[in-house]
Design an enzyme around this catalytic site. Structure first.
Site, PDB file in Angstrom:
ATOM      1  N   SER A 135      43.698  29.846  48.920  1.00 53.16           N
ATOM      2  CA  SER A 135      44.392  30.390  47.683  1.00 53.16           C
ATOM      3  C   SER A 135      46.023  30.106  48.131  1.00 53.16           C
ATOM      4  O   SER A 135      46.411  30.508  49.331  1.00 53.16           O
ATOM      5  CB  SER A 135      44.245  31.935  47.483  1.00 53.16           C
ATOM      6  N   LYS A 161      42.587  26.832  45.301  1.00 57.43           N
ATOM      7  CA  LYS A 161      43.038  27.721  44.184  1.00 57.43           C
ATOM      8  C   LYS A 161      44.473  27.856  44.206  1.00 57.43           C
ATOM      9  O   LYS A 161      45.227  28.179  45.101  1.00 57.43           O
ATOM     10  CB  LYS A 161      42.349  29.002  44.409  1.00 57.43           C
ATOM     11  N   LYS A 163      47.884  29.420  42.548  1.00 60.53           N
ATOM     12  CA  LYS A 163      48.209  30.667  41.927  1.00 60.53           C
ATOM     13  C   LYS A 163      49.216  30.061  40.681  1.00 60.53           C
ATOM     14  O   LYS A 163      49.955  29.315  40.963  1.00 60.53           O
ATOM     15  CB  LYS A 163      49.013  31.615  42.602  1.00 60.53           C
ATOM     16  N   ASP A 189      44.686  30.593  39.360  1.00 60.22           N
ATOM     17  CA  ASP A 189      44.389  32.311  39.337  1.00 60.22           C
ATOM     18  C   ASP A 189      45.747  32.687  38.721  1.00 60.22           C
ATOM     19  O   ASP A 189      46.763  32.504  39.124  1.00 60.22           O
ATOM     20  CB  ASP A 189      44.153  32.948  40.591  1.00 60.22           C
ATOM     21  N   GLU A 214      41.366  31.786  36.400  1.00 58.69           N
ATOM     22  CA  GLU A 214      40.896  33.201  36.768  1.00 58.69           C
ATOM     23  C   GLU A 214      41.918  34.317  36.380  1.00 58.69           C
ATOM     24  O   GLU A 214      43.200  34.000  36.207  1.00 58.69           O
ATOM     25  CB  GLU A 214      40.914  33.548  38.316  1.00 58.69           C
ATOM     26  N   ASP A 239      38.443  38.373  37.521  1.00 61.44           N
ATOM     27  CA  ASP A 239      38.830  39.201  38.726  1.00 61.44           C
ATOM     28  C   ASP A 239      38.935  40.641  38.446  1.00 61.44           C
ATOM     29  O   ASP A 239      38.130  41.591  38.386  1.00 61.44           O
ATOM     30  CB  ASP A 239      39.795  38.489  39.462  1.00 61.44           C
ATOM     31  N   LYS A 263      35.007  41.288  44.291  1.00 60.49           N
ATOM     32  CA  LYS A 263      35.758  41.672  45.624  1.00 60.49           C
ATOM     33  C   LYS A 263      35.127  43.098  45.812  1.00 60.49           C
ATOM     34  O   LYS A 263      35.029  43.988  44.802  1.00 60.49           O
ATOM     35  CB  LYS A 263      37.143  41.856  45.133  1.00 60.49           C
ATOM     36  N   GLY A 291      39.195  37.303  47.830  1.00 61.77           N
ATOM     37  CA  GLY A 291      39.810  38.009  49.073  1.00 61.77           C
ATOM     38  C   GLY A 291      41.387  38.663  48.782  1.00 61.77           C
ATOM     39  O   GLY A 291      41.801  38.556  47.777  1.00 61.77           O
TER      40      GLY A 291
HETATM   41  C1  NPQ Z   1      43.521  37.194  43.937  1.00 63.34           C
HETATM   42  N1  NPQ Z   1      43.799  37.158  46.262  1.00 63.34           N
HETATM   43  O1  NPQ Z   1      42.233  36.723  43.946  1.00 63.34           O
HETATM   44  C2  NPQ Z   1      44.047  37.906  45.219  1.00 63.34           C
HETATM   45  C3  NPQ Z   1      45.228  38.695  44.856  1.00 63.34           C
HETATM   46  C4  NPQ Z   1      46.156  38.868  46.039  1.00 63.34           C
HETATM   47  C5  NPQ Z   1      43.843  35.509  47.847  1.00 63.34           C
HETATM   48  O2  NPQ Z   1      44.676  35.101  45.820  1.00 63.34           O
HETATM   49  C6  NPQ Z   1      48.554  41.709  49.654  1.00 63.34           C
HETATM   50  C7  NPQ Z   1      47.494  42.288  49.456  1.00 63.34           C
HETATM   51  C8  NPQ Z   1      48.914  40.501  48.887  1.00 63.34           C
HETATM   52  C9  NPQ Z   1      46.508  41.618  48.387  1.00 63.34           C
HETATM   53  C10 NPQ Z   1      48.355  38.929  47.069  1.00 63.34           C
HETATM   54  C11 NPQ Z   1      44.041  35.858  46.653  1.00 63.34           C
HETATM   55  C12 NPQ Z   1      48.004  40.329  47.912  1.00 63.34           C
HETATM   56  C13 NPQ Z   1      46.779  40.774  47.676  1.00 63.34           C
HETATM   57  C14 NPQ Z   1      47.282  38.614  46.342  1.00 63.34           C
HETATM   58  C15 NPQ Z   1      45.966  40.308  46.702  1.00 63.34           C
HETATM   59  O3  NPQ Z   1      43.844  37.819  42.772  1.00 63.34           O
HETATM   60 MG    MG Z   2      42.342  36.677  41.503  1.00 64.19          MG
END
Ligand code: NPQ
Ligand code: MG
Length: 369
Positions: A135, A161, A163, A189, A214, A239, A263, A291
């Site tokens: 990500s 992926k 953001k 995402d 996403e 998500d 998740k 994650g």
């Molecule tokens: C998601 N994760 O899929 C999340 C969002 C996310 C890997 O993109 C600290 C703790 C920072 C949790 C940043 C990924 C974070 C977090 C992003 C979760 O939406």
């Molecule tokens: Mg997400």
């Protein structure tokens, strides 16, 4: 099994580089670990709540308080604690899925270690390695993004992926697709950053052959995602909206998504996560493992989950060094784009005592008997 005590431990881990999403920039992770003491040993859980309520309403101080004051005492009331009894015992407490998931994970690890059974085998794993995706946060510029993605691809990541948010969407996606070609498995995402008024703009992403988009719209806007799915060709994946197996069945049934991100923390635990997997499989909807910047403990559990049969897309389980200089456990590494599913009892990994001691900022023990 009788649980003697629950230890709530906070660890501070700096990220190797800042991670920017549509809800903010993270530079350090303040993680809550849950350690339960059973008759034959311990079990570890990891709470995925962030320091601030930006991904969902949960945050780490609240999770710690609810475990200490409301969840752990409910486990104390059970004569025989098993992982399957945790969620029913906590059911009267509304919400707080990440807190509940962390406690259930610790009990599950404790139970499986005592039985000598790996979490993957318990959940129904069908593979011993999992393809790894990465990500990639919102960057300062497109050249910077291209360099970051190039470095990940050199390391072997099998899917990227990006953001996105309003102002950082079509052009970065176009640049990555043009630079790395049509074979790159690419998805985006939005973490709820758009509204239905953006539908025509989001449909411009259809030109780039993305695996999925996403969570473009708000967590509570399943109806909006159904409408959006009629206005763009890119598959929609949810998500934040998927808070349980029932929510997954509802969203799929209403045509809001054709792919689901799973998740365990968001749905209240690995047992409910398996139910999300099962209900999606029954509807022919592919899933992948999300994650939350987990340490090696949460990463180990995610690998076990992602080894289930309907995890048919690479997920966000990256190598330890994507996030940490030093992980709490032995580091998870990429081997030809894959990460091995642990094979030892329970999570199959434990925190390194020295790393753990060094990273710990506080610890409290809740005695249950
Ligand atoms: C998601 N994760 O899929 C999340 C969002 C996310 C890997 O993109 C600290 C703790 C920072 C949790 C940043 C990924 C974070 C977090 C992003 C979760 O939406
Ligand atoms: Mg997400």
């Amino acid at each position: 099994m009788k649980i003697e005590a629950v230890e709530l431990r906070r660890v501070r881990l700096p990220l190797v580089s800042p991670f920017r999403t549509s809800f903010g920039t993270q530079t350090v992770r303040d993680v809550l670990l849950v350690r339960v003491e059973g008759p034959d040993g311990e079990g570890w859980g990891e709470c995925v709540a962030m320091s601030e309520p930006l991904y969902s309403y949960e945050f780490v101080d609240a999770a710690q308080a609810v475990i200490r004051d409301h969840l752990a005492p409910r486990l104390a009331a059970l004569d025989d604690v098993t992982a399957h009894r945790v969620a029913p015992a906590l059911g009267a407490v509304k919400g707080h899925p990440m807190a509940k998931a962390a406690l259930e994970m610790a009990v599950l690890d404790c139970e499986l270690r005592a039985r000598g059974e790996p979490l993957g085998a318990f959940l129904g794993a069908v593979r011993d390695t999992v393809p790894s995706g990465v990500s990639v946060g919102i960057a300062g510029s497109i050249p910077e993004l291209i360099d970051t993605v190039a470095a990940y691809l050199e390391r072997g990541y099998m899917r990227v992926k990006l953001k996105i948010e309003p102002g950082w969407d079509v052009e970065p996606v176009r640049a990555v697709r043009e630079r790395f070609g049509d074979d790159l498995l690419l998805q985006v995402d939005a973490n709820t950053a758009y509204t239905l008024a953006d539908a025509r703009h989001l449909a411009r992403l259809d030109a780039f052959d993305l695996l999925l988009i996403e969570q473009p719209l708000a967590e509570d806007d399943v109806a909006g995602h159904s409408v959006l799915s009629g206005k763009m060709k890119t598959p929609i994946c949810l998500d934040e909206s998927i808070t349980s197996a029932a929510a997954a069945a509802d969203a799929v049934g209403r045509g809001a998504c054709s792919v689901v991100n799973i998740k365990a923390g968001r749905v209240g635990g690995y047992l409910e996560a398996r139910r999300v997997h099962d209900v999606c499989a029954a509807h022919g909807v592919p899933v992948w493992c999300g994650g939350m910047l987990e340490t090696g403990l949460g990463r180990a559990a995610n690998l076990a989950l992602a080894a289930l049969p309907n995890f048919s897309l690479p997920g966000d389980i990256s190598a330890s060094d994507r996030y940490w200089h030093t992980d709490l456990t032995a580091p998870f590494v990429l081997e030809e784009g894959h990460i091995r599913v642990p094979t030892g009892p329970g999570l199959g990994v434990s925190p390194d005592p020295d790393v753990l001691a060094h990273a710990t900022t506080s610890a409290e023990v809740v005695r249950l008997r």
